[in-house]
Design a protein around this motif. Structure first.
Motif, PDB file in Angstrom:
ATOM      1  N   TRP A   7       0.850  -1.174   0.000  1.00 57.91           N
ATOM      2  CA  TRP A   7       0.000   0.000   0.000  1.00 57.91           C
ATOM      3  C   TRP A   7       0.895   1.236   0.000  1.00 57.91           C
ATOM      4  O   TRP A   7       2.085   1.167   0.279  1.00 57.91           O
ATOM      5  N   THR A   8       0.288   2.381  -0.286  1.00 57.40           N
ATOM      6  CA  THR A   8       1.068   3.610  -0.387  1.00 57.40           C
ATOM      7  C   THR A   8       1.781   3.934   0.922  1.00 57.40           C
ATOM      8  O   THR A   8       2.969   4.249   0.938  1.00 57.40           O
ATOM      9  N   ARG A   9       1.062   3.867   2.040  1.00 57.17           N
ATOM     10  CA  ARG A   9       1.692   4.181   3.323  1.00 57.17           C
ATOM     11  C   ARG A   9       2.856   3.235   3.604  1.00 57.17           C
ATOM     12  O   ARG A   9       3.902   3.646   4.097  1.00 57.17           O
ATOM     13  N   SER A  10       2.670   1.938   3.309  1.00 55.85           N
ATOM     14  CA  SER A  10       3.732   0.965   3.546  1.00 55.85           C
ATOM     15  C   SER A  10       4.955   1.273   2.702  1.00 55.85           C
ATOM     16  O   SER A  10       6.094   1.158   3.167  1.00 55.85           O
ATOM     17  N   ALA A  11       4.733   1.663   1.444  1.00 57.93           N
ATOM     18  CA  ALA A  11       5.847   1.983   0.549  1.00 57.93           C
ATOM     19  C   ALA A  11       6.593   3.214   1.050  1.00 57.93           C
ATOM     20  O   ALA A  11       7.832   3.237   1.100  1.00 57.93           O
ATOM     21  N   LEU A  12       5.853   4.247   1.437  1.00 59.17           N
ATOM     22  CA  LEU A  12       6.488   5.464   1.944  1.00 59.17           C
ATOM     23  C   LEU A  12       7.219   5.188   3.265  1.00 59.17           C
ATOM     24  O   LEU A  12       8.306   5.711   3.500  1.00 59.17           O
ATOM     25  N   LEU A  13       6.614   4.362   4.105  1.00 60.95           N
ATOM     26  CA  LEU A  13       7.255   4.014   5.371  1.00 60.95           C
ATOM     27  C   LEU A  13       8.579   3.298   5.113  1.00 60.95           C
ATOM     28  O   LEU A  13       9.590   3.588   5.763  1.00 60.95           O
ATOM     29  N   ALA A  14       8.593   2.380   4.154  1.00 62.49           N
ATOM     30  CA  ALA A  14       9.822   1.655   3.821  1.00 62.49           C
ATOM     31  C   ALA A  14      10.910   2.617   3.364  1.00 62.49           C
ATOM     32  O   ALA A  14      12.071   2.522   3.784  1.00 62.49           O
TER      33      ALA A  14
END
Length: 283
Positions: free
Chosen positions: A11-18
């Motif tokens: 998901w977008t949040r997961s990608a940005l968090l990574a």
């Protein structure tokens, strides 16, 4: 410490968090093994978090940030991403605190290639301070803190332009109907020519008005091709929306722009003509 199951696409949040977690570790010059040992997880687990293959719980994120010494606004931004990670898009920013600038800069540092497009103005990355300030003053809300953030953002963008492969697409209307003082716009256009002449990693191309009007329906965007997928930033006044290009819409728009824009050489000549026109008008 536990993790969620592996996903085919984050998901977008997961990608940005990574991206944020990896950037924070590299900024502190910590090795993957060193940090993993310090927070008590396997190296493979930490690597999976940094590549968006798995999503850490917020307690794990807090432990990483504590081990790295991340505090203040930076810490708050990353923890915000760690809350409710299953989200298709996220909007950052509020008046006086354009958090989306910082997120965009982290995405840019993680990107292998960046596409920057605006149908009506010179896009974000190559803007001079004076031009960016002029745009900020014309765009609501008009606040002093907003302008101050613009100055810092322009400095960061200059570094990005020197380090990354960037394709800048500018709609013809940015030249035929320029915004602001003629001298400010003329200096901005001169900078575009200098970038084209001195930086082989950056391409500046003008999109004809008929094509630009069509692609412009998608709105302004900056696309960052990263190891966790293509992340798209859409600016919204003093904030910004980020999303993964899951359906390939912005990849297709990039192709359309590339197929129809003037060549880099023709674009440089086009821009030079408008510099002369503006110089004549200002004299």
């Amino acid at each position: 410490m536990t993790t969620t199951s592996v996903r085919a696409r984050p998901w977008t949040r997961s990608a940005l968090l990574a991206i944020e977690l990896r950037a924070a570790r590299l900024h502190e010059h910590r090795g993957l093994i060193e940090l993993a040992r310090k927070i008590g997880v396997n190296k493979s687990t930490l690597s999976a978090w940094e590549h968006a293959e798995r999503t850490p719980h917020i307690e794990d994120v807090a432990g990483i940030l504590g081990a790295l010494g991340v505090v203040g606004e930076h810490k708050a931004r990353i923890l915000e991403l760690a809350r409710h990670p299953d989200s298709e898009s996220i909007i950052f920013g509020r008046r006086g605190l354009p958090r989306h600038f910082a997120v965009a800069e982290v995405c840019a540092l993680a990107a292998e290639r960046i596409v920057d497009w605006h149908p009506l103005l010179v896009p974000d990355l190559p803007r001079t301070v004076d031009y960016a300030t002029s745009v900020a003053r014309y765009s609501p809300p008009r606040t002093r803190s907003k302008v101050e953030h613009v100055h810092a953002h322009c400095d960061a963008n200059s570094t990005i332009l020197n380090e990354k492969n960037v394709c800048v697409y500018i709609g013809e209307q940015a030249f035929t109907h320029p915004l602001g003082d003629a001298n400010v716009v003329a200096e901005q256009l001169r900078r575009l020519i200098r970038i084209q002449q001195t930086n082989r990693r950056v391409s500046v191309r003008v999109v004809p008005i008929d094509v630009g009007s069509h692609v412009g329906f998608s709105g302004t965007f900056t696309a960052y091709q990263t190891g966790v997928g293509q992340i798209v930033h859409r600016p919204l006044s003093c904030c910004g929306e980020f999303m993964l290009d899951g359906d390939g819409l912005y990849t297709n728009l990039d192709t359309q722009l590339g197929d129809t824009a003037l060549t880099a050489t023709d674009s440089a000549a086009f821009i030079a003509r408008h510099v002369m026109r503006l110089a004549t008008a200002a004299s």
